[in-house]
Design a protein around this motif. Structure first.
Motif, PDB file in Angstrom:
ATOM      1  N   MET A   1     -14.887  64.651  23.546  1.00  0.00           N
ATOM      2  CA  MET A   1     -15.541  65.946  23.724  1.00  0.00           C
ATOM      3  C   MET A   1     -14.491  66.989  24.056  1.00  0.00           C
ATOM      4  O   MET A   1     -13.673  66.791  24.920  1.00  0.00           O
ATOM      5  N   ALA A   2     -14.518  68.048  23.338  1.00  0.00           N
ATOM      6  CA  ALA A   2     -13.456  69.028  23.487  1.00  0.00           C
ATOM      7  C   ALA A   2     -13.868  70.103  24.468  1.00  0.00           C
ATOM      8  O   ALA A   2     -14.998  70.562  24.466  1.00  0.00           O
ATOM      9  N   ILE A   3     -12.975  70.452  25.289  1.00  0.00           N
ATOM     10  CA  ILE A   3     -13.246  71.542  26.228  1.00  0.00           C
ATOM     11  C   ILE A   3     -12.183  72.592  26.022  1.00  0.00           C
ATOM     12  O   ILE A   3     -10.996  72.276  25.981  1.00  0.00           O
ATOM     13  N   PHE A   4     -12.624  73.799  25.884  1.00  0.00           N
ATOM     14  CA  PHE A   4     -11.662  74.885  25.744  1.00  0.00           C
ATOM     15  C   PHE A   4     -11.451  75.532  27.088  1.00  0.00           C
ATOM     16  O   PHE A   4     -12.399  75.817  27.798  1.00  0.00           O
ATOM     17  N   GLY A   5     -10.202  75.771  27.424  1.00  0.00           N
ATOM     18  CA  GLY A   5      -9.938  76.416  28.700  1.00  0.00           C
ATOM     19  C   GLY A   5      -9.584  77.866  28.510  1.00  0.00           C
ATOM     20  O   GLY A   5     -10.433  78.719  28.332  1.00  0.00           O
ATOM     21  N   LEU A   6      -8.304  78.115  28.490  1.00  0.00           N
ATOM     22  CA  LEU A   6      -7.822  79.473  28.477  1.00  0.00           C
ATOM     23  C   LEU A   6      -7.486  79.891  27.058  1.00  0.00           C
ATOM     24  O   LEU A   6      -6.938  79.120  26.294  1.00  0.00           O
ATOM     25  N   GLY A   7      -7.832  81.125  26.692  1.00  0.00           N
ATOM     26  CA  GLY A   7      -7.392  81.646  25.410  1.00  0.00           C
ATOM     27  C   GLY A   7      -6.621  82.923  25.671  1.00  0.00           C
ATOM     28  O   GLY A   7      -7.052  83.742  26.468  1.00  0.00           O
ATOM     29  N   GLN A   8      -5.492  83.071  25.002  1.00  0.00           N
ATOM     30  CA  GLN A   8      -4.709  84.279  25.204  1.00  0.00           C
ATOM     31  C   GLN A   8      -4.209  84.805  23.873  1.00  0.00           C
ATOM     32  O   GLN A   8      -3.987  84.047  22.948  1.00  0.00           O
ATOM     33  N   ILE A   9      -4.030  86.110  23.818  1.00  0.00           N
ATOM     34  CA  ILE A   9      -3.378  86.699  22.652  1.00  0.00           C
ATOM     35  C   ILE A   9      -2.188  87.478  23.189  1.00  0.00           C
ATOM     36  O   ILE A   9      -2.345  88.308  24.092  1.00  0.00           O
ATOM     37  N   ILE A  10      -1.002  87.179  22.656  1.00  0.00           N
ATOM     38  CA  ILE A  10       0.226  87.791  23.157  1.00  0.00           C
ATOM     39  C   ILE A  10       0.825  88.637  22.042  1.00  0.00           C
ATOM     40  O   ILE A  10       0.963  88.164  20.918  1.00  0.00           O
ATOM     41  N   ASN A  11       1.175  89.880  22.331  1.00  0.00           N
ATOM     42  CA  ASN A  11       1.706  90.738  21.269  1.00  0.00           C
ATOM     43  C   ASN A  11       3.179  90.446  21.034  1.00  0.00           C
ATOM     44  O   ASN A  11       3.780  89.609  21.698  1.00  0.00           O
ATOM     45  N   THR A  26       2.425  88.153  16.493  1.00  0.00           N
ATOM     46  CA  THR A  26       1.385  87.989  17.507  1.00  0.00           C
ATOM     47  C   THR A  26       1.131  86.509  17.715  1.00  0.00           C
ATOM     48  O   THR A  26       1.115  85.739  16.762  1.00  0.00           O
ATOM     49  N   LYS A  27       0.961  86.103  18.980  1.00  0.00           N
ATOM     50  CA  LYS A  27       0.728  84.687  19.251  1.00  0.00           C
ATOM     51  C   LYS A  27      -0.675  84.475  19.791  1.00  0.00           C
ATOM     52  O   LYS A  27      -1.118  85.176  20.692  1.00  0.00           O
ATOM     53  N   PHE A  28      -1.353  83.477  19.231  1.00  0.00           N
ATOM     54  CA  PHE A  28      -2.682  83.107  19.717  1.00  0.00           C
ATOM     55  C   PHE A  28      -2.546  81.774  20.420  1.00  0.00           C
ATOM     56  O   PHE A  28      -2.072  80.794  19.839  1.00  0.00           O
ATOM     57  N   VAL A  29      -2.942  81.702  21.666  1.00  0.00           N
ATOM     58  CA  VAL A  29      -2.746  80.497  22.474  1.00  0.00           C
ATOM     59  C   VAL A  29      -4.097  79.969  22.904  1.00  0.00           C
ATOM     60  O   VAL A  29      -4.972  80.738  23.302  1.00  0.00           O
ATOM     61  N   LEU A  30      -4.265  78.679  22.837  1.00  0.00           N
ATOM     62  CA  LEU A  30      -5.529  78.085  23.261  1.00  0.00           C
ATOM     63  C   LEU A  30      -5.233  76.796  24.012  1.00  0.00           C
ATOM     64  O   LEU A  30      -4.460  75.961  23.542  1.00  0.00           O
ATOM     65  N   LEU A  31      -5.871  76.654  25.195  1.00  0.00           N
ATOM     66  CA  LEU A  31      -5.715  75.419  25.974  1.00  0.00           C
ATOM     67  C   LEU A  31      -6.941  74.581  25.756  1.00  0.00           C
ATOM     68  O   LEU A  31      -8.055  75.062  25.960  1.00  0.00           O
ATOM     69  N   THR A  32      -6.756  73.343  25.349  1.00  0.00           N
ATOM     70  CA  THR A  32      -7.909  72.482  25.149  1.00  0.00           C
ATOM     71  C   THR A  32      -7.644  71.115  25.747  1.00  0.00           C
ATOM     72  O   THR A  32      -6.537  70.789  26.146  1.00  0.00           O
ATOM     73  N   SER A  33      -8.701  70.311  25.749  1.00  0.00           N
ATOM     74  CA  SER A  33      -8.505  68.927  26.177  1.00  0.00           C
ATOM     75  C   SER A  33      -7.811  68.169  25.055  1.00  0.00           C
ATOM     76  O   SER A  33      -7.722  68.623  23.929  1.00  0.00           O
ATOM     77  N   LEU A  34      -7.318  66.977  25.377  1.00  0.00           N
ATOM     78  CA  LEU A  34      -6.509  66.245  24.405  1.00  0.00           C
ATOM     79  C   LEU A  34      -7.300  65.787  23.195  1.00  0.00           C
ATOM     80  O   LEU A  34      -6.756  65.592  22.123  1.00  0.00           O
ATOM     81  N   SER A  35      -8.616  65.604  23.371  1.00  0.00           N
ATOM     82  CA  SER A  35      -9.368  64.986  22.286  1.00  0.00           C
ATOM     83  C   SER A  35      -9.746  65.966  21.189  1.00  0.00           C
ATOM     84  O   SER A  35     -10.292  65.582  20.186  1.00  0.00           O
ATOM     85  N   GLU A  36      -9.468  67.236  21.364  1.00  0.00           N
ATOM     86  CA  GLU A  36      -9.865  68.232  20.374  1.00  0.00           C
ATOM     87  C   GLU A  36      -8.959  68.152  19.158  1.00  0.00           C
ATOM     88  O   GLU A  36      -7.736  68.157  19.274  1.00  0.00           O
ATOM     89  N   THR A  37      -9.562  68.081  17.984  1.00  0.00           N
ATOM     90  CA  THR A  37      -8.759  67.928  16.777  1.00  0.00           C
ATOM     91  C   THR A  37      -8.696  69.178  15.917  1.00  0.00           C
ATOM     92  O   THR A  37      -7.819  69.312  15.081  1.00  0.00           O
ATOM     93  N   THR A  38      -9.623  70.101  16.099  1.00  0.00           N
ATOM     94  CA  THR A  38      -9.706  71.203  15.141  1.00  0.00           C
ATOM     95  C   THR A  38      -9.142  72.496  15.689  1.00  0.00           C
ATOM     96  O   THR A  38      -9.572  73.574  15.319  1.00  0.00           O
ATOM     97  N   VAL A  39      -8.176  72.382  16.584  1.00  0.00           N
ATOM     98  CA  VAL A  39      -7.711  73.611  17.242  1.00  0.00           C
ATOM     99  C   VAL A  39      -7.050  74.561  16.263  1.00  0.00           C
ATOM    100  O   VAL A  39      -7.212  75.775  16.345  1.00  0.00           O
ATOM    101  N   GLU A  40      -6.266  73.993  15.316  1.00  0.00           N
ATOM    102  CA  GLU A  40      -5.565  74.877  14.375  1.00  0.00           C
ATOM    103  C   GLU A  40      -6.548  75.719  13.591  1.00  0.00           C
ATOM    104  O   GLU A  40      -6.387  76.932  13.421  1.00  0.00           O
ATOM    105  N   ALA A  41      -7.598  75.064  13.095  1.00  0.00           N
ATOM    106  CA  ALA A  41      -8.599  75.788  12.314  1.00  0.00           C
ATOM    107  C   ALA A  41      -9.283  76.850  13.177  1.00  0.00           C
ATOM    108  O   ALA A  41      -9.542  77.966  12.733  1.00  0.00           O
ATOM    109  N   MET A  42      -9.546  76.478  14.428  1.00  0.00           N
ATOM    110  CA  MET A  42     -10.181  77.408  15.338  1.00  0.00           C
ATOM    111  C   MET A  42      -9.303  78.624  15.553  1.00  0.00           C
ATOM    112  O   MET A  42      -9.773  79.769  15.562  1.00  0.00           O
TER     113      MET A  42
END
Lengths: 242, 136
Positions: free
Chosen positions: B1-11, B79-95
């Motif tokens: 089960m995937a859990i998303f934590g922090l999302g950031q966008i860095i210029n 621009t950088k898009f950062v996402l923190l997720t749990s280890l089991s998440e597989t589709t982060v790139e697509a997200m």
């Protein structure tokens, strides 16, 4: 590197040894280096860039009827339009008025093109002279010509006899715009209102057209275009009704 | 089960442009710490792009820990898009690609947004919520 020029005090009209045509053309001067003659360069450039493709202005108006424009490209253009206007105005009302004027200029051309495409091929071209059919044609034909789909609703105001409303649940121009909270009265659909105003003016129904945000729970970006007809139109309608 | 934590966008200058916590109950940092995190990530990304033993490479794309992983998407414009997720998440790139799409739509086409400045757009927030949801 100057080519031989006439003495400054020498009048161009004088019958001196230098004829006026001679000193104007760079190729016939007696300079050390030869300049390529300007006219031939221009003609070769024009020919080489567009050998067989017609200019966009020369294309058949009917053939380009179903051509679509990229919505993203237009969104960027509209965004720049709003930013350009915003840097030159003093308030929200002025901004809406300027967007309205810009839309007006588009609307006059849209009306011409729409009428031409619809009626030019028929033997008895028609034109709406009563207001309600004109409003219906704006609701369907104009919206289809500009946005690709008919508008969502037409309403007549109960309080004032001269007010009518066209409602669009998801105006395409505003699809990517989030107005900041301190400008929440602004509606970028003033551009669309300008288009409608120009079409009404062209059809002979002068009116004042404005756009207002009327979000409801289902469509948070619902916009109402409010048409306030001038008195002359109402009087004429009354006369024609009899 | 995937859990998303922090999302950031860095210029592209390393400044934090957007940040959002998704799942509830995660450790809350102060806003200053978020800024420091964004700046540090920007620096790490720049350094790691030079560390490849086989020639030129992009910067770090995935940073893994014991219970989480951090995925960074670098766009052509820096621009950088950062996402923190749990280890089991597989589709982060697509997200992250979809977040980039939404960014292009809701932020870049918004005439009231100044590029490289913090993002204050309801439409962007609404669409990100629709995409990622509450993060679990």
């Amino acid at each position: 590197m100057a080519y031989s020029q006439p003495h400054p005090r020498l009048s161009v009209l004088s019958t001196s040894s230098q004829s006026s045509t001679e000193h104007l053309s760079p190729t016939t001067t007696s300079t050390r280096f030869s300049l390529p003659s300007a006219p031939s360069i221009q003609s070769t450039l024009a020919k080489s860039s567009l050998p067989n493709r017609p200019n966009i202005y020369d294309r058949n108006l009917n053939k380009t009827r179903i051509v679509e424009v990229s919505a993203s490209a237009y969104a960027f253009l509209f965004s720049e339009l709003v930013q350009y206007t915003q840097s030159r105005v003093s308030g929200i009302n002025d901004l809406e008025r300027r967007l309205n004027t810009l839309g007006y200029r588009v609307g006059t051309r849209v009306l011409e093109l729409m009428s031409w495409r619809a009626e030019a091929s028929s033997k008895t071209p028609k034109r709406e002279i009563r207001f309600l059919p004109a409003l219906m044609s704006i609701h369907t034909q104009l919206w289809k010509a500009v946005f690709g789909k008919p508008a969502d609703a037409i309403e007549k105001s109960v309080e004032n006899a001269d007010e009518y409303m066209i409602i669009d649940n998801d105006p395409p121009f505003e699809r990517h715009i989030s107005v900041p909270r301190d400008m929440s009265q602004l509606s970028c659909s003033s551009f669309t209102a300008g288009i409608v105003e120009a079409v009404l003016d062209g059809l002979g129904f002068p009116a004042r057209v404005t756009a207002h945000n009327t979000p409801n729970s289902q469509y948070p970006t619902r916009t109402t275009i409010l048409i306030k007809l001038e008195k002359s139109v109402l009087e004429r309608e009354d006369l024609l009704k009899q | 089960m995937a859990i998303f934590g922090l999302g950031q966008i860095i210029n592209k200058a390393g400044g934090l442009v957007y940040q959002r916590n998704f799942a509830e109950g995660l450790a809350q940092l102060t806003s200053n710490e978020y800024l420091v995190l964004a700046g540090t990530l920007h620096g790490i990304h720049a350094i790691t792009s030079r560390l490849s033993p086989v020639g030129s490479s992009s910067g770090a794309q995935v940073i893994e820990g014991e219970t989480f992983k951090m995925t960074i998407l670098l766009t052509i414009t820096g621009t950088k898009f950062v996402l923190l997720t749990s280890l089991s998440e597989t589709t982060v790139e697509a997200m992250l690609q979809k977040v980039y799409d939404i960014y292009g739509d809701a932020v870049m086409k918004n005439p009231f947004h100044t590029p490289e400045m913090p993002i204050r757009s309801e439409r962007f927030d609404a669409r990100i919520t629709a995409l990622i949801g509450t993060g679990s």
